[in-house]
Design a protein around this motif. Structure first.
Motif, PDB file in Angstrom:
ATOM      1  N   SER A  31      15.076 -13.369 -45.940  1.00 32.35           N
ATOM      2  CA  SER A  31      16.017 -13.705 -47.006  1.00 32.35           C
ATOM      3  C   SER A  31      15.354 -13.695 -48.379  1.00 32.35           C
ATOM      4  O   SER A  31      16.010 -13.955 -49.391  1.00 32.35           O
ATOM      5  CB  SER A  31      16.640 -15.092 -46.755  1.00 32.35           C
ATOM      6  OG  SER A  31      17.293 -15.136 -45.519  1.00 32.35           O
ATOM      7  N   ASN A  32      14.053 -13.390 -48.411  1.00 37.16           N
ATOM      8  CA  ASN A  32      13.280 -13.427 -49.656  1.00 37.16           C
ATOM      9  C   ASN A  32      13.426 -12.113 -50.418  1.00 37.16           C
ATOM     10  O   ASN A  32      13.024 -11.046 -49.931  1.00 37.16           O
ATOM     11  CB  ASN A  32      11.806 -13.701 -49.337  1.00 37.16           C
ATOM     12  CG  ASN A  32      10.982 -13.932 -50.585  1.00 37.16           C
ATOM     13  OD1 ASN A  32      10.673 -13.004 -51.315  1.00 37.16           O
ATOM     14  ND2 ASN A  32      10.609 -15.187 -50.826  1.00 37.16           N
ATOM     15  N   GLN A  33      13.994 -12.189 -51.621  1.00 39.71           N
ATOM     16  CA  GLN A  33      14.249 -10.998 -52.431  1.00 39.71           C
ATOM     17  C   GLN A  33      12.965 -10.281 -52.795  1.00 39.71           C
ATOM     18  O   GLN A  33      12.892  -9.042 -52.789  1.00 39.71           O
ATOM     19  CB  GLN A  33      15.010 -11.394 -53.703  1.00 39.71           C
ATOM     20  CG  GLN A  33      15.323 -10.240 -54.642  1.00 39.71           C
ATOM     21  CD  GLN A  33      16.441  -9.352 -54.136  1.00 39.71           C
ATOM     22  OE1 GLN A  33      17.456  -9.844 -53.657  1.00 39.71           O
ATOM     23  NE2 GLN A  33      16.268  -8.043 -54.239  1.00 39.71           N
ATOM     24  N   ASN A  34      11.923 -11.046 -53.141  1.00 40.21           N
ATOM     25  CA  ASN A  34      10.664 -10.439 -53.569  1.00 40.21           C
ATOM     26  C   ASN A  34      10.000  -9.637 -52.458  1.00 40.21           C
ATOM     27  O   ASN A  34       9.403  -8.586 -52.700  1.00 40.21           O
ATOM     28  CB  ASN A  34       9.703 -11.521 -54.069  1.00 40.21           C
ATOM     29  CG  ASN A  34      10.187 -12.186 -55.335  1.00 40.21           C
ATOM     30  OD1 ASN A  34      10.892 -11.561 -56.143  1.00 40.21           O
ATOM     31  ND2 ASN A  34       9.843 -13.459 -55.518  1.00 40.21           N
ATOM     32  N   LEU A  35      10.092 -10.147 -51.238  1.00 43.14           N
ATOM     33  CA  LEU A  35       9.464  -9.464 -50.108  1.00 43.14           C
ATOM     34  C   LEU A  35      10.317  -8.332 -49.553  1.00 43.14           C
ATOM     35  O   LEU A  35       9.818  -7.249 -49.245  1.00 43.14           O
ATOM     36  CB  LEU A  35       9.165 -10.462 -48.979  1.00 43.14           C
ATOM     37  CG  LEU A  35       7.879 -11.267 -49.054  1.00 43.14           C
ATOM     38  CD1 LEU A  35       7.812 -12.258 -47.905  1.00 43.14           C
ATOM     39  CD2 LEU A  35       6.662 -10.361 -49.026  1.00 43.14           C
ATOM     40  N   PHE A  74      13.447 -17.356 -43.640  1.00 40.18           N
ATOM     41  CA  PHE A  74      13.022 -17.427 -45.038  1.00 40.18           C
ATOM     42  C   PHE A  74      12.455 -16.087 -45.503  1.00 40.18           C
ATOM     43  O   PHE A  74      12.726 -15.624 -46.617  1.00 40.18           O
ATOM     44  CB  PHE A  74      11.968 -18.525 -45.223  1.00 40.18           C
ATOM     45  CG  PHE A  74      12.549 -19.878 -45.527  1.00 40.18           C
ATOM     46  CD1 PHE A  74      13.206 -20.122 -46.725  1.00 40.18           C
ATOM     47  CD2 PHE A  74      12.448 -20.915 -44.615  1.00 40.18           C
ATOM     48  CE1 PHE A  74      13.744 -21.369 -47.005  1.00 40.18           C
ATOM     49  CE2 PHE A  74      12.984 -22.167 -44.875  1.00 40.18           C
ATOM     50  CZ  PHE A  74      13.634 -22.396 -46.074  1.00 40.18           C
ATOM     51  N   ILE A  75      11.663 -15.463 -44.647  1.00 40.15           N
ATOM     52  CA  ILE A  75      11.032 -14.197 -45.006  1.00 40.15           C
ATOM     53  C   ILE A  75      12.072 -13.102 -45.202  1.00 40.15           C
ATOM     54  O   ILE A  75      12.058 -12.380 -46.205  1.00 40.15           O
ATOM     55  CB  ILE A  75      10.000 -13.779 -43.939  1.00 40.15           C
ATOM     56  CG1 ILE A  75       8.813 -14.747 -43.936  1.00 40.15           C
ATOM     57  CG2 ILE A  75       9.507 -12.350 -44.185  1.00 40.15           C
ATOM     58  CD1 ILE A  75       7.848 -14.541 -42.786  1.00 40.15           C
ATOM     59  N   ILE A 107       4.210 -16.279 -47.539  1.00 38.29           N
ATOM     60  CA  ILE A 107       5.380 -17.014 -48.027  1.00 38.29           C
ATOM     61  C   ILE A 107       5.168 -18.524 -48.045  1.00 38.29           C
ATOM     62  O   ILE A 107       5.798 -19.241 -48.818  1.00 38.29           O
ATOM     63  CB  ILE A 107       6.629 -16.654 -47.189  1.00 38.29           C
ATOM     64  CG1 ILE A 107       7.898 -16.927 -48.017  1.00 38.29           C
ATOM     65  CG2 ILE A 107       6.659 -17.402 -45.861  1.00 38.29           C
ATOM     66  CD1 ILE A 107       9.153 -16.348 -47.425  1.00 38.29           C
ATOM     67  N   LYS A 112      16.964  -7.476 -47.623  1.00 39.21           N
ATOM     68  CA  LYS A 112      17.005  -8.874 -47.214  1.00 39.21           C
ATOM     69  C   LYS A 112      18.269  -9.152 -46.410  1.00 39.21           C
ATOM     70  O   LYS A 112      19.214  -8.348 -46.394  1.00 39.21           O
ATOM     71  CB  LYS A 112      16.953  -9.795 -48.440  1.00 39.21           C
ATOM     72  CG  LYS A 112      18.215  -9.780 -49.275  1.00 39.21           C
ATOM     73  CD  LYS A 112      18.139 -10.810 -50.398  1.00 39.21           C
ATOM     74  CE  LYS A 112      19.469 -10.886 -51.149  1.00 39.21           C
ATOM     75  NZ  LYS A 112      19.470 -11.938 -52.170  1.00 39.21           N
ATOM     76  N   THR A 147       7.928  -4.691 -45.402  1.00 37.73           N
ATOM     77  CA  THR A 147       6.789  -5.286 -46.113  1.00 37.73           C
ATOM     78  C   THR A 147       5.453  -4.653 -45.731  1.00 37.73           C
ATOM     79  O   THR A 147       4.463  -4.858 -46.429  1.00 37.73           O
ATOM     80  CB  THR A 147       6.690  -6.798 -45.822  1.00 37.73           C
ATOM     81  OG1 THR A 147       6.328  -6.998 -44.450  1.00 37.73           O
ATOM     82  CG2 THR A 147       8.015  -7.493 -46.108  1.00 37.73           C
TER      83      THR A 147
END
Length: 406
Positions: free
Chosen positions: A368-372, A365-366, A75, A377, A64
């Motif tokens: 596992s986040n597809q967008n980030l 959460f971070i 997030i 991930k 990122t």
């Protein structure tokens, strides 16, 4: 030689330098004296958990190009929740690190006192220890280099020398190798050992290291091409730190089963049993542990503020520099004046105990986040391991708070 070492080690050295501090060495010493090698399994599991979490943190930084504090602000969308979380992080880590810094510097002083006992002078009726000022000045000069690579080189040398000191001490004590293997794989929990197990894990999985690691990997490597190197670096460096902890437990396990209140007592007990070299090796190792933790705790506090408060600055900016300077100054002041940092450290431990499960959950959460994270991930298996670690961190948090307030 330093360049060759630097080719094998990187940001993971900062993590190892941070958690192998006076607190960890003291806890491992007590574990060895009280329970022999029976609790080595807890140490090994905590090292594995640390490697997993730190690799996730490093991946966040490289994929990122954000440090963990910035990624958290990105997030967590709810403004109130985000504000509460940021305040909690700043209080727990920045103020907590100021308390830990006193313990780190005092630990370095104690390690030096094993070699040279008299480090105090009389000033107007007060006994003032001058060594914390010298240690603080050395750390200030190192951090003031404002060069990641130079600081990394210093830490690599110190961590390697510290590791060799503790490993040599363990070998000198003629350890029971079968007992070591049994302690790693037996999962024994002797009577009244749960508190020590929690302390071992709590001094190894350190919340501020997650913030520190996500920041400094970006200074070592450029983006995705550093992922494999970062993973290898973390595993080697943190694994080496784990060997240091194991060596301390093993060394202490060879001592008479009696109460041990300080590393100084351990060194004095080792000398008649295994010779003066054991005493000096242990003293130097403890001194190096104090120095390395002093450097990383101050630096981590600055990176936490930078990310959580959204500072658009680099490490040469006055805001960043004065943060680590203030943390260092507080540590020197408390240590020089003989102010007992135990109560401050206890507060810091409580705040970190509260913080660790939250940080671990948000980290999951971070990553596992597809967008980030895109294709980088977490896999389902990585998430499963992360959830198990989070549950254990939550258990650790509850037990730590119960131990303080009840």
């Amino acid at each position: 030689m330093i360049k060759k070492l630097a080719s094998y080690f990187g940001p993971g050295t900062f993590v190892a330098a941070a958690f192998i501090g006076p607190g960890t060495i003291t806890i491992c010493s007590l574990a060895g004296v009280r329970f022999g090698t029976d609790l080595l399994w807890a140490l090994v599991l905590s090292i594995i958990a640390t490697i997993i979490l730190q690799n996730m943190s490093a991946r966040v930084g490289l994929v990122t190009q954000k440090d963990l504090g910035t990624a958290m602000r990105h997030i967590v969308k709810h403004r109130v929740l985000k504000g509460i979380l940021m305040v909690l992080v700043v209080i727990a880590i920045v103020f907590g690190n100021a308390a830990y810094e006193a313990g780190n510097i005092s630990g370095a002083v104690m390690g030096f006192s094993v070699i040279y006992a008299e480090t105090q002078v009389s000033l107007g009726g007060f006994r003032v220890d001058y060594l914390p000022l010298i240690i603080g000045t050395i750390c200030f000069l190192i951090l003031n280099l404002n060069s990641y690579k130079k600081i990394e080189n210093v830490l690599i040398v110190l961590v390697v020398l510290m590791s060799l000191s503790f490993l040599a001490t363990a070998i000198i004590t003629s350890p029971d190798y079968l007992g070591i293997i049994s302690g790693i794989f037996s999962f024994r929990l002797p009577s009244e050992s749960l508190t020590t197990v929690l302390a071992i894990v709590g001094t190894t999985i350190v919340p501020y290291n997650l913030f520190l690691h996500s920041s400094i990997v970006q200074e070592k490597w450029q983006g995705l091409k550093g992922l494999k190197a970062a993973k290898l670096d973390s595993t080697i460096a943190i694994g080496l730190g784990g060997l240091v902890s194991i060596a301390v437990v093993v060394s202490a396990s060879r001592l008479p089963k009696e109460e041990l209140s300080s590393i100084l007592e351990m060194a004095q007990t080792l000398e008649p049993l295994y010779g003066v070299y054991a005493k000096y090796l242990l003293g130097f190792g403890f001194f190096a542990a104090g120095i390395t933790s002093t450097l990383t705790a101050a630096l981590a506090a600055a990176y936490v503020l930078k990310g959580c408060l959204g500072w658009k600055v680099d490490k040469t900016h006055p805001k960043f520099k004065w943060t680590w300077r203030l943390i260092l100054l507080l540590g020197v002041a408390f240590s020089s004046l003989g102010i007992n940092p135990i109560e401050l450290i206890q507060v810091a431990q409580v705040s970190n105990a509260i913080l660790l499960p939250f940080i671990a959950v948000i980290l999951l959460f971070i990553v596992s986040n597809q967008n980030l994270m895109g294709k980088f991930k977490n896999s389902w298996f990585q998430n499963l391991l992360g959830i198990l670690i989070v549950l254990f961190c939550l258990f650790l948090s509850v037990k730590s708070l119960v131990g303080v307030f009840i």
